[in-house]
Design an enzyme around this catalytic site. Structure first.
Site, PDB file in Angstrom:
ATOM      1  N   ASP A  95      20.909  24.486   2.664  1.00  0.00           N
ATOM      2  CA  ASP A  95      21.336  24.945   3.990  1.00  0.00           C
ATOM      3  C   ASP A  95      21.192  23.823   5.017  1.00  0.00           C
ATOM      4  O   ASP A  95      22.041  23.671   5.898  1.00  0.00           O
ATOM      5  CB  ASP A  95      20.540  26.189   4.413  1.00  0.00           C
ATOM      6  CG  ASP A  95      19.036  25.954   4.439  1.00  0.00           C
ATOM      7  OD1 ASP A  95      18.540  25.097   3.677  1.00  0.00           O
ATOM      8  OD2 ASP A  95      18.345  26.631   5.218  1.00  0.00           O
ATOM      9  N   THR A 173      -3.588  41.734  25.203  1.00  0.00           N
ATOM     10  CA  THR A 173      -3.624  41.033  23.918  1.00  0.00           C
ATOM     11  C   THR A 173      -2.242  40.879  23.300  1.00  0.00           C
ATOM     12  O   THR A 173      -1.886  39.805  22.802  1.00  0.00           O
ATOM     13  CB  THR A 173      -4.558  41.771  22.935  1.00  0.00           C
ATOM     14  OG1 THR A 173      -5.874  41.815  23.493  1.00  0.00           O
ATOM     15  CG2 THR A 173      -4.613  41.041  21.597  1.00  0.00           C
TER      16      THR A 173
END
Length: 245
Positions: A95, A173
């Site tokens: 790729d 968080t």
């Protein structure tokens, strides 16, 4: 003349049909089905086909295609006028090489930095003199979220969708993880672009891959905005060019 090209990646497969250089059909697939392939081949009267795979033996697929069309095996030995200086051709991802070929054909005589934001983030440079020396491979965005969860005791796995365009402030968080990962990726990408700008003048930055939309959105107001080219089908275009090399 219609060509069928297939890119089998780490996460899914992409399939495209080209009439000469014009993209006339595109699909993203979880699995390749021979019956579906035969239907497409008959519908579009496909004459040629090639396949790139990063993680899968394609002998069965290639043998099937050979029965129906002119199948052209794609390897890193196919290079046209590109000087490939990569030291281990047997480990160079197909790729990545397809993107180099695409840049060579789409932007001849230009310095090109290709950034593929997929499962991994890859950076590859093709110089204006058609020389390729390799590049860099980094963790993809999803992989970074997964690593934080896997290698810590308390950090949760964040479910990030690549259509989320904003990088949140780290006031909790979840957002702290998003900010760290996404801002970190953006800083990394901008760092690579900045470094290549010092090495190669008039650099074109070609962004592709599943998370390319996110990067493109973040960079559109940056100092690099005029250099950015979003090419969502870069690998597929490179594979199509292979058929004519």
């Amino acid at each position: 003349m219609h060509n069928l090209v297939i890119d089998i990646g780490n996460t899914n497969s992409k399939l495209a049909i080209f009439n000469q250089k014009e993209l006339v059909h595109y699909e993203r697939l979880n699995e390749l089905d021979e019956t579906h392939l035969k239907t497409l081949i008959e519908k579009y009267q496909i004459q040629n086909a090639t396949v790139s795979s990063v993680n899968k033996d394609i002998k069965e697929l290639s043998d099937y295609l050979k029965q129906l069309v002119n199948y052209i095996p794609f390897t890193t030995e196919i290079k046209g006028k590109i000087k490939n200086n990569y030291q281990t051709l047997n480990t160079l991802g197909l790729d990545r090489w397809a993107k180099v070929i695409a840049a060579h054909c789409l932007y001849p005589g230009k310095n090109c930095l290709m950034i593929d934001a997929g499962t991994c983030i890859t950076y590859d440079v093709l110089t204006a003199k058609d020389e390729y020396f390799g590049g860099s491979i980094s963790l993809g965005i999803k992989m970074r979220f997964e690593a934080l969860n896997h290698y810590t005791g308390r950090l949760p796995l964040v479910n990030w969708k690549n259509d989320e365009n904003n990088i949140p402030k780290g006031t909790n968080t979840i957002n702290a993880i998003k900010n760290g990962v996404l801002q970190g990726v953006l800083n990394e990408v901008e760092g690579f672009i900045s470094s290549e700008n010092k090495r190669n003048k008039d650099l074109k930055v070609i962004i592709t891959g599943g998370d390319a939309d996110f990067l493109n959105m973040q960079l559109k107001n940056s100092i690099f905005a005029t250099q950015i080219i979003h090419e969502p089908y870069l690998v597929l275009k490179g594979l199509n060019e292979v058929i004519t090399l």
